[in-house]
Motif scaffolding. Sequence first.
Motif, PDB file in Angstrom:
ATOM      1  N   GLY B  98       0.804  -1.219   0.000  1.00  0.00           N
ATOM      2  CA  GLY B  98       0.000   0.000   0.000  1.00  0.00           C
ATOM      3  C   GLY B  98       0.837   1.270   0.000  1.00  0.00           C
ATOM      4  N   ILE B  99       1.972   1.239  -0.722  1.00  0.00           N
ATOM      5  CA  ILE B  99       2.857   2.415  -0.756  1.00  0.00           C
ATOM      6  C   ILE B  99       2.135   3.577  -1.439  1.00  0.00           C
ATOM      7  N   ASN B 100       2.119   4.721  -0.777  1.00  0.00           N
ATOM      8  CA  ASN B 100       1.462   5.891  -1.360  1.00  0.00           C
ATOM      9  C   ASN B 100       2.225   7.152  -0.992  1.00  0.00           C
ATOM     10  N   PRO B 101       2.018   8.197  -1.770  1.00  0.00           N
ATOM     11  CA  PRO B 101       2.808   9.419  -1.593  1.00  0.00           C
ATOM     12  C   PRO B 101       2.503  10.162  -0.295  1.00  0.00           C
ATOM     13  N   PHE B 102       1.353   9.905   0.308  1.00  0.00           N
ATOM     14  CA  PHE B 102       0.995  10.644   1.510  1.00  0.00           C
ATOM     15  C   PHE B 102       1.721  10.106   2.739  1.00  0.00           C
ATOM     16  N   ASP B 103       1.809   8.775   2.833  1.00  0.00           N
ATOM     17  CA  ASP B 103       2.381   8.172   4.035  1.00  0.00           C
ATOM     18  C   ASP B 103       3.856   7.810   3.897  1.00  0.00           C
ATOM     19  N   HIS B 104       4.350   7.641   2.677  1.00  0.00           N
ATOM     20  CA  HIS B 104       5.670   7.040   2.536  1.00  0.00           C
ATOM     21  C   HIS B 104       6.742   7.945   1.951  1.00  0.00           C
ATOM     22  N   GLY B 105       6.403   9.174   1.623  1.00  0.00           N
ATOM     23  CA  GLY B 105       7.417  10.137   1.155  1.00  0.00           C
ATOM     24  C   GLY B 105       8.231   9.605  -0.015  1.00  0.00           C
ATOM     25  N   PRO B 106       9.576   9.743   0.072  1.00  0.00           N
ATOM     26  CA  PRO B 106      10.444   9.355  -1.049  1.00  0.00           C
ATOM     27  C   PRO B 106      10.322   7.876  -1.414  1.00  0.00           C
ATOM     28  N   LEU B 107       9.929   7.045  -0.449  1.00  0.00           N
ATOM     29  CA  LEU B 107       9.784   5.617  -0.722  1.00  0.00           C
ATOM     30  C   LEU B 107       8.765   5.365  -1.836  1.00  0.00           C
ATOM     31  N   HIS B 108       7.792   6.258  -1.953  1.00  0.00           N
ATOM     32  CA  HIS B 108       6.766   6.120  -2.978  1.00  0.00           C
ATOM     33  C   HIS B 108       7.394   6.107  -4.375  1.00  0.00           C
ATOM     34  N   THR B 109       8.218   7.114  -4.652  1.00  0.00           N
ATOM     35  CA  THR B 109       8.876   7.197  -5.956  1.00  0.00           C
ATOM     36  C   THR B 109       9.828   6.029  -6.141  1.00  0.00           C
ATOM     37  N   ASP B 110      10.561   5.728  -5.091  1.00  0.00           N
ATOM     38  CA  ASP B 110      11.550   4.667  -5.163  1.00  0.00           C
ATOM     39  C   ASP B 110      10.907   3.329  -5.510  1.00  0.00           C
ATOM     40  N   MET B 111       9.811   2.995  -4.805  1.00  0.00           N
ATOM     41  CA  MET B 111       9.195   1.689  -5.011  1.00  0.00           C
ATOM     42  C   MET B 111       8.423   1.599  -6.331  1.00  0.00           C
ATOM     43  N   TRP B 112       7.549   2.579  -6.545  1.00  0.00           N
ATOM     44  CA  TRP B 112       6.681   2.496  -7.716  1.00  0.00           C
ATOM     45  C   TRP B 112       7.449   2.775  -9.008  1.00  0.00           C
ATOM     46  N   LYS B 113       8.257   3.836  -8.989  1.00  0.00           N
ATOM     47  CA  LYS B 113       8.887   4.241 -10.250  1.00  0.00           C
ATOM     48  C   LYS B 113      10.218   3.555 -10.475  1.00  0.00           C
ATOM     49  N   THR B 114      11.168   3.771  -9.557  1.00  0.00           N
ATOM     50  CA  THR B 114      12.508   3.240  -9.771  1.00  0.00           C
ATOM     51  C   THR B 114      12.496   1.714  -9.784  1.00  0.00           C
ATOM     52  N   GLU B 115      11.955   1.119  -8.705  1.00  0.00           N
ATOM     53  CA  GLU B 115      11.912  -0.345  -8.637  1.00  0.00           C
ATOM     54  C   GLU B 115      10.961  -0.909  -9.689  1.00  0.00           C
ATOM     55  N   GLY B 116       9.826  -0.236  -9.866  1.00  0.00           N
ATOM     56  CA  GLY B 116       8.842  -0.694 -10.849  1.00  0.00           C
ATOM     57  C   GLY B 116       9.436  -0.759 -12.251  1.00  0.00           C
ATOM     58  N   LEU B 117      10.193   0.282 -12.599  1.00  0.00           N
ATOM     59  CA  LEU B 117      10.813   0.312 -13.924  1.00  0.00           C
ATOM     60  C   LEU B 117      11.805  -0.835 -14.095  1.00  0.00           C
ATOM     61  N   LYS B 118      12.656  -1.026 -13.088  1.00  0.00           N
ATOM     62  CA  LYS B 118      13.644  -2.107 -13.170  1.00  0.00           C
ATOM     63  C   LYS B 118      12.950  -3.456 -13.330  1.00  0.00           C
ATOM     64  N   GLN B 119      11.909  -3.668 -12.506  1.00  0.00           N
ATOM     65  CA  GLN B 119      11.193  -4.951 -12.561  1.00  0.00           C
ATOM     66  C   GLN B 119      10.568  -5.164 -13.936  1.00  0.00           C
ATOM     67  N   ALA B 120       9.963  -4.093 -14.478  1.00  0.00           N
ATOM     68  CA  ALA B 120       9.280  -4.221 -15.768  1.00  0.00           C
ATOM     69  C   ALA B 120      10.280  -4.547 -16.873  1.00  0.00           C
ATOM     70  N   LEU B 121      11.428  -3.858 -16.868  1.00  0.00           N
ATOM     71  CA  LEU B 121      12.420  -4.104 -17.921  1.00  0.00           C
ATOM     72  C   LEU B 121      12.943  -5.534 -17.811  1.00  0.00           C
ATOM     73  N   ASP B 122      13.172  -5.983 -16.569  1.00  0.00           N
ATOM     74  CA  ASP B 122      13.652  -7.351 -16.381  1.00  0.00           C
ATOM     75  C   ASP B 122      12.602  -8.378 -16.791  1.00  0.00           C
ATOM     76  N   LYS B 123      11.364  -8.111 -16.409  1.00  0.00           N
ATOM     77  CA  LYS B 123      10.287  -9.057 -16.685  1.00  0.00           C
ATOM     78  C   LYS B 123      10.150  -9.333 -18.187  1.00  0.00           C
ATOM     79  N   TYR B 124      10.142  -8.250 -18.981  1.00  0.00           N
ATOM     80  CA  TYR B 124       9.942  -8.427 -20.413  1.00  0.00           C
ATOM     81  C   TYR B 124      11.245  -8.635 -21.176  1.00  0.00           C
ATOM     82  N   GLY B 125      12.393  -8.404 -20.520  1.00  0.00           N
ATOM     83  CA  GLY B 125      13.681  -8.581 -21.187  1.00  0.00           C
ATOM     84  C   GLY B 125      13.980  -7.511 -22.226  1.00  0.00           C
ATOM     85  N   PHE B 126      13.522  -6.286 -21.994  1.00  0.00           N
ATOM     86  CA  PHE B 126      13.835  -5.209 -22.932  1.00  0.00           C
ATOM     87  C   PHE B 126      15.305  -4.825 -22.798  1.00  0.00           C
TER      88      PHE B 126
END
Lengths: 604, 301
Positions: B98-126
């Motif tokens: 339940g990571i969200n920008p209101f409760d988690h501050g910088p962790l929100h960007t880190d988890m959803w965007k930074t980690e999310g991007l890495k996971q997506a690129l790895d998942k599809y093998g781009f």
Amino acid sequence: MTSPHENADAVYKTDALIAEDIDAYLETHQHKSLLRFITCGSVDDGKSTLIGRLLYDSKMIFEDQLEALQSDSKRVGTQGQDIDFALLVDGLAAEREQGITIDVAYRFFATEKRKFIVADCPGHEQYTRNMVTGASTADLAVILIDARKGVLVQTRRHSYLAKLIGIKNIVLAVNKMDLIGYSQATYEAIVADYMSFAASIGIDHFTAIPISGFKGDNITANSPNTPWYHGAPLIEHLETVEIDLVSDQAKPLRMPVQWVNRPNLDFRGFSGLIATGSVKPGDAIRVLPSGKTSTVSKIVTLDEELDEAVAGQSVTICFADEIDCSRGDVIAAADAPPEVSNQFESTIVWLDDDPLHVGRAYWLKLGTQLVSVTVQEPKYTVNVNTMEHMAAKTLELNAIGVAELATDKPIVFEPYNDSRSLGGFILIDKITNRTVGAGMLHFSLRRAQNVHWQPTDITREAHASLKNQKPRVLWFTGLSGSGKSTIANEVEKQLNLMNRHTFLLDGDNVRHGLNKDLGFTEADRIENIRRVGEVAKLMADAGLIVLTAFISPFRAERDMVRKMLPDGEFIEIFVDTPLEVAEARCERPVQKGTQWGAQEFYRH
Amino acid sequence: MTRTLTHLERLEAEAIHIMREVVAEAVKPVMLYSVGKDSAVMLHLARKAFYPSPPPFPLLHVDTTWKFQEMYKLRDRMARESGMELLVYQNPEAQERGINPFDHGPLHTDMWKTEGLKQALDKYGFDAAFGGARRDEEKSRAKERIFSFRTASHGWDPKNQRPELWNLYNARKSKGESIRVFPISNWTELDIWQYIHLNDIPIVPLYFSAKRPTVERDGLLLMVDDDRFPLREGEVPVERSIRFRTLGCYPLTGAVESEATTLSEVIQEMLLTTTSERQGRIIDKDGGDASMEKKKQEGYF
């Protein structure tokens, strides 16, 4: 901060027009041309200050950035209470900490007439490669001189590099005029001094301007402090100088093909960026290197079909005939095609920490062509400070040298002086994939045209089938004393018992004959392996199973041989003997520097 | 007869050239699509580069689930119109926690965007991903190459970038490495707007002024885009004429008060403004001076 915005407004943008008639403003803005230039100077020449000034005067610095800049300037700046523009330009944390520019930074600003991309290049000798990178896309170079110091070693270096990269427009900006009391005599002495140097390296034309980046003199308007200067201020000069693309349009058509566009059976187009010249439907073209000709049927874009396309445009071209054309080919004017060759003289700038390995195969990328290439020992290298030629065995990081090179197949090219697109190339290490060198082709050595492949009727398949076997090269590699010759010999004996036709090429034996002219320098070692590879390939063509025993510690050289042969025919066998065992069983003293541990084998 | 190309024609030609090089040399390219104005321009350029073929790669939206509703609408519409496959990726771990920008501050960007991007690129093998970053946006971006290499763990090493000469891009990479490619590196904010204007490119309506429910918080004007927005004590949403210069997660994106309802007026306002476009983004300010450089080293786009 001196010189407020009022002065600059007339030059950069008319706030009134923006406020009153935005559509009229947009109409003028969209017709602006683009000039790319570099600024070069050393730490104290005031380069970053000049760029900061250009950005500030053109209002490319916003209030929030200015606030950050003001607080940074007070904290770590070098200009006392004044704004330190260098902090704006030096973007990486490491640069701000060390107070130097390491990497090329690209900055953008616009005036009423033009939009500009500035590549801000570091001036230190150890960043020669960065300056060459920034210069490669520039139409113009601003060479900064500190008026208190005059023409220095770095001025010569920057001018030489700008000339080397083929920048035709050189501006000599004599900076910090405020610190020498705007002295005309000092300025003229510097210009005269530079003129004689410039002529010696082939720069026959340049524009000198006395400026103060810090105070703003002769930047946007002629300064009252230099009434004796009658030329244009810096910005006006940048706005009016001719862009290279315009002269490129007058040359014959060249378009390297990037991609074949084939959405369905009814459409086949060739996509690329036009390097020089122009093209219209109906034009006769020739595809190089094949030499096949056709006519342009249409020029396709998403918006409409074009009546004409010119140098600098990315287009998709269709032909009237179905002729072979693919990535790497060059579409050219039928009556003025470029040359095709595989041996050249070139100037190479070395960009990597690992020096040039003479004779090693690298990738060469030129336009959209990618081929394997080997570089000969440099004829000489150039001392970038004195322009002296020096003898050299190789090229180290930042070295600039003239050397011959040979590609494994012919490429379409033009001398760099005629075309940056078809004369400029990069070298890529085949193992690390790093961009290790950049170069400029001068001319073809013309040997290529005299050497042709002679087709033979008995194919390699016929040779092999007569012997009832599949040709193979068994490449034994390992430490000196590892026992690779002994094992190879044993394997050959076994194969012989099985009625296989074999031949064993042994490192020591080959050095008595075929390779007796080679020593043990790195280049000679690579050449040794290359020749053995070629001999093994001929024997495999003849249908034999070839066994070789060479230390061959570098993967690059083993891969070079692997690529000479059809897929799967090269089998690498690493004799993994522990170092102490190898040393103990070595019959002769191991030459210094030739002993390699297993780790090195894997790593290389 | 010679014809001087305009700066937009040259920028367009450069971007198209870059995209074609990637398609010719990469094994499995993808276009990161964030639905903002830069993404809109990048998508339009891709359609131009490969016409009459559709762009030969999918669109990837690394979703944080906190974008503006109007962004999701335009995203789906543009995917349909371009004929491209749209991949939407949401980091399952961020979802679960339940990571969200209101409760988690910088962790929100880190988890959803930074980690999310890495996971997506790895998942599809781009192995190559187009991004819409521009060099004029931020200091560390001014020094980034057009072809920017990432290690297998997606790290960026600013001191070890490949030299990029002429328009020769070295797209060769070792196993596990990937490239982020920035075809609009040399465009400025004004170029983007002008190109949208000239080519009639559809953009999210939030770029234009309208009456929207807002609250003022920590110096930023935030839009109450849905009922997940937790109002603090005393906060009452107020209707204001606002628009956005940049779009991200709605709780992290500050609006500006504006009356600009047409593209010309938006450009006019941009030209007369005195603050930079990223000023409304909270994300750049976490961690001080070199925060974007640090984020990039960790794998942020």
